[in-house]
Design an enzyme around this catalytic site. Structure first.
Site, short mmCIF file in Angstrom:
data_model
loop_
_atom_site.label_atom_id
_atom_site.label_comp_id
_atom_site.label_asym_id
_atom_site.label_seq_id
_atom_site.Cartn_x
_atom_site.Cartn_y
_atom_site.Cartn_z
N TRP A 5 -20.34 13.79 -20.42
CA TRP A 5 -20.73 14.03 -18.94
C TRP A 5 -22.00 14.82 -19.23
O TRP A 5 -22.05 15.73 -20.35
CB TRP A 5 -19.72 14.88 -18.25
N TRP A 63 -8.76 9.14 -7.94
CA TRP A 63 -10.02 9.54 -8.66
C TRP A 63 -9.91 9.01 -10.06
O TRP A 63 -10.90 8.54 -10.43
CB TRP A 63 -10.24 11.30 -8.46
N GLU A 120 0.73 -1.33 -0.11
CA GLU A 120 0.13 -0.04 -0.20
C GLU A 120 0.64 1.44 0.08
O GLU A 120 0.60 2.32 -0.61
CB GLU A 120 -0.72 -0.07 1.30
N TRP A 139 -15.32 13.51 -12.43
CA TRP A 139 -14.48 13.06 -11.31
C TRP A 139 -13.56 14.27 -10.91
O TRP A 139 -13.37 14.19 -9.64
CB TRP A 139 -13.38 11.76 -11.89
N TRP A 164 1.67 1.93 -3.45
CA TRP A 164 0.75 2.69 -4.09
C TRP A 164 0.77 4.13 -4.03
O TRP A 164 0.77 4.95 -4.89
CB TRP A 164 -1.06 2.15 -3.77
P1 FAD Z 1 -3.31 2.25 5.29
O1 FAD Z 1 -4.17 1.06 4.47
O2 FAD Z 1 -2.74 1.86 6.49
O3 FAD Z 1 -2.15 2.16 4.01
C1 FAD Z 1 -0.92 2.87 4.47
C2 FAD Z 1 -0.57 3.92 3.62
O4 FAD Z 1 -0.20 3.39 2.20
C3 FAD Z 1 -1.39 5.09 3.57
O5 FAD Z 1 -1.17 5.80 4.70
C4 FAD Z 1 -1.05 5.79 2.36
O6 FAD Z 1 -0.14 6.67 2.62
C5 FAD Z 1 -0.73 4.71 1.41
N1 FAD Z 1 -1.91 4.18 0.49
C6 FAD Z 1 -2.80 3.09 0.81
N2 FAD Z 1 -3.63 3.09 -0.14
C7 FAD Z 1 -3.21 3.82 -1.00
C8 FAD Z 1 -3.91 4.28 -2.49
N3 FAD Z 1 -4.65 3.83 -3.13
N4 FAD Z 1 -3.17 5.41 -3.11
C9 FAD Z 1 -2.10 5.96 -2.56
N5 FAD Z 1 -1.61 5.66 -1.45
C10 FAD Z 1 -2.17 4.72 -0.70
N6 FAD Z 1 -4.46 8.65 0.02
C11 FAD Z 1 -3.77 9.82 0.38
O7 FAD Z 1 -2.79 10.02 1.12
N7 FAD Z 1 -4.17 10.96 0.04
C12 FAD Z 1 -5.19 11.31 -0.83
O8 FAD Z 1 -5.53 12.50 -1.08
C13 FAD Z 1 -6.31 10.27 -1.18
N8 FAD Z 1 -7.17 10.35 -1.88
C14 FAD Z 1 -7.93 9.27 -2.41
C15 FAD Z 1 -9.13 9.41 -3.03
C16 FAD Z 1 -9.52 8.10 -3.79
C17 FAD Z 1 -10.85 8.64 -4.54
C18 FAD Z 1 -9.46 7.07 -3.08
C19 FAD Z 1 -10.19 5.84 -3.77
C20 FAD Z 1 -8.19 6.80 -2.35
C21 FAD Z 1 -7.55 7.80 -1.97
N9 FAD Z 1 -6.41 7.76 -1.50
C22 FAD Z 1 -5.48 8.68 -0.74
C23 FAD Z 1 -5.96 6.39 -0.77
C24 FAD Z 1 -6.34 5.81 0.37
O9 FAD Z 1 -7.59 5.83 0.58
C25 FAD Z 1 -5.80 6.43 1.72
O10 FAD Z 1 -4.34 6.04 1.42
C26 FAD Z 1 -6.08 5.61 2.87
O11 FAD Z 1 -7.35 5.31 3.17
C27 FAD Z 1 -5.47 6.21 4.16
O12 FAD Z 1 -5.63 5.33 5.31
P2 FAD Z 1 -4.60 4.50 6.15
O13 FAD Z 1 -3.31 5.60 6.31
O14 FAD Z 1 -5.27 4.13 7.34
O15 FAD Z 1 -4.16 3.61 4.90
#
Ligand code: FAD
Length: 450
Positions: A303, A380, A272, A357, A275
């Protein structure tokens, strides 16, 4: 050359594993820590309200930690290209250090400053601190950036291991006198009328010490359940590190090494973090990620005219769809939303409401405490189907099925949208089945576009 060193803090509001700060401390000249609130340089996107809230508290914490060690945090507001040279000349500084940024306009500002200051005879150095892998070091065999996540992350894992984190300096030799600083309170980053941040204060403690504490707690208590329960919004087993990483209160190097030291079997969690790297690498090669479809054929997406009432209902959690309303209220009240629910609410906006979006991205930008230039736009576009390694356009999340699968006992919905349990909820604003069919028709246009 004698004279103070400036550490220009940006998205790295920490003392530990901060190579720019370390370089300044090691240089053995007085250190000036500078933060510039720049929301006016060309191309720089002004921060959202939730981000302002976090930034205020994180800067307050950083300032206190610097003072405890003998330093000071100088706050200035304005275009960095003007403010940084002014502070340099006011302070008689002879060196400037910073950690790299990866957005297009930010890189332009930094490159121009670097050559300008060097031309004036200063020592200027930038460091890798906020990504595990520098974007230009991870490429396909053909020398192009990766467009698909799995081979991208495999290539990262085959790259040299991320370096060990640097220790935090215990003593900082501040400059006396130091250049004048703005008063943080005068920046008015906190909401006043109305004060909507009550739920934020309950949910979050910004600042480096809380970030470090959360990582330790996650590794001790939650990571064992991460693979099993990470998709369940009520389980609370994810790391909640995203705002901490976004503001750089903790470095990805620290997360990487502490995670592996605590739990050798953390591949899923680290992927993650992968990602996040992929999103930033994608932004590095596509600076317009927040506004331009990565797959240009999506430019042909039909759209319909914007239904403002639908957009407002989505923003306010009044769609009549329980999981969507719960997610949008969690976002509004706490500045965060669980990842799976972000996907569900984004899919509902784009596919069931057929709203561009970019309008969803903008709302999240304003309301998320972790909103950043890369991950928000990247995800997005992923949901829309227009992005890198995106979800296929025909994948339309059904919020009812998602609720049955991931909020089995309804705990999440009951917490954030109790009106759906008490029978006071509005009727659904759209029919899920009919709008799904309409979305597939609209997506057919894109499928057939060149
Ligand atoms: P955990 O599951 O503990 O993951 C650990 C770390 O991995 C996160 O803190 C984050 O830094 C990174 N991570 C995890 N999933 C993703 C992902 N899909 N994309 C990028 N990094 C990821 N994340 C953001 O940090 N900033 C945003 O502005 C953001 N906008 C989002 C918008 C949408 C529409 C979606 C679907 C996802 C978005 N995310 C964003 C990704 C993700 O939802 C969050 O990083 C995550 O929910 C944060 O919770 P956590 O720290 O407990 O994640």
């Amino acid at each position: 050359m004698t004279g103070p060193s400036i550490v220009w803090f940006r998205d790295d509001l920490r003392l530990a594993d901060n190579p720019a700060l370390r370089a300044a401390v090691d240089r053995d000249e007085p250190v000036i820590a500078l933060f510039v609130l720049d929301e006016e340089s060309p191309g720089i996107r002004p921060l959202g309200g939730a981000a302002h809230w976090w930034l205020h508290h994180s800067l307050a914490s950083l300032g206190e930690r610097l003072r405890e060690r003998g330093g000071n945090l100088i706050l200035r507001r304005g275009p960095a290209a003007e403010v940084v040279p002014t502070v340099v000349s006011d302070a008689g500084a002879t060196a400037v250090y910073w950690n790299r940024r990866y957005g297009g306009p930010e890189r332009e500002i930094d490159a121009a400053l670097k050559s300008g200051l060097r031309a004036d005879g200063l020592e200027v150095q930038s460091f890798a601190a906020n990504l595990l892998f520098e974007p230009w070091t991870v490429q396909t065999g053909a020398g192009t950036p990766f467009a698909v996540y799995t081979p991208f992350w495999r290539a990262c894992l085959q790259s040299p291991t991320p370096r060990a984190p640097l220790p935090e300096p215990q003593k900082i030799r501040g400059a006396t006198p130091h250049p004048p600083s703005d008063d943080l309170a005068d920046w008015n980053l906190l909401p006043t009328s109305p004060d909507w941040a009550g739920g934020f204060r309950e949910a979050w403690e910004p600042g480096e010490p809380a970030a470090r504490a959360r990582l330790r707690e996650f590794l001790a208590d939650d990571i064992a359940d991460y693979d099993r329960a990470r998709d369940e919004p009520a389980a609370g087993v994810t790391s909640a590190l995203s705002p901490r990483l976004r503001w750089g209160e903790i470095s990805p190097f620290t997360v990487w090494h502490e995670t592996l030291a605590a739990n050798a079997d953390a591949g899923r969690f680290l992927s993650e973090i992968g990602w996040r790297e992929f999103a930033w690498h994608t932004l590095f090669f596509h600076p317009d990620l927040a506004t331009v479809n990565l797959r240009r054929r999506f430019d042909a997406f039909p759209w319909p005219d914007l239904d403002e009432e639908h957009l407002r209902a989505w923003q306010q959690g009044r769609t009549g769809i329980p999981l969507v309303d719960a997610g949008m209220k969690e976002l509004w009240q706490s500045g965060a939303m669980h990842n799976r629910i972000r996907m569900v609410t984004a899919s509902f906006l784009i596919k069931n409401l057929l709203i561009d979006w970019r309008l969803g991205e903008q709302w999240f930008w304003d309301t998320l405490v972790d909103a950043d230039g890369a991950s928000n736009a990247f995800n997005w576009q992923w949901v829309a189907g227009s992005g890198a390694d995106a979800s296929p356009y025909f994948r339309i999340f059904n919020p009812e099925t998602q609720a049955a699968k991931f909020d089995t006992n309804g705990e999440y919905i009951a917490r954030w949208a109790p009106e759906h349990r008490s029978g006071d909820a509005p009727d659904p604003i759209v029919d899920l089945k009919a709008t799904r069919a309409r979305a597939l028709d609209a997506y057919d246009v894109v499928k057939n576009a060149n």
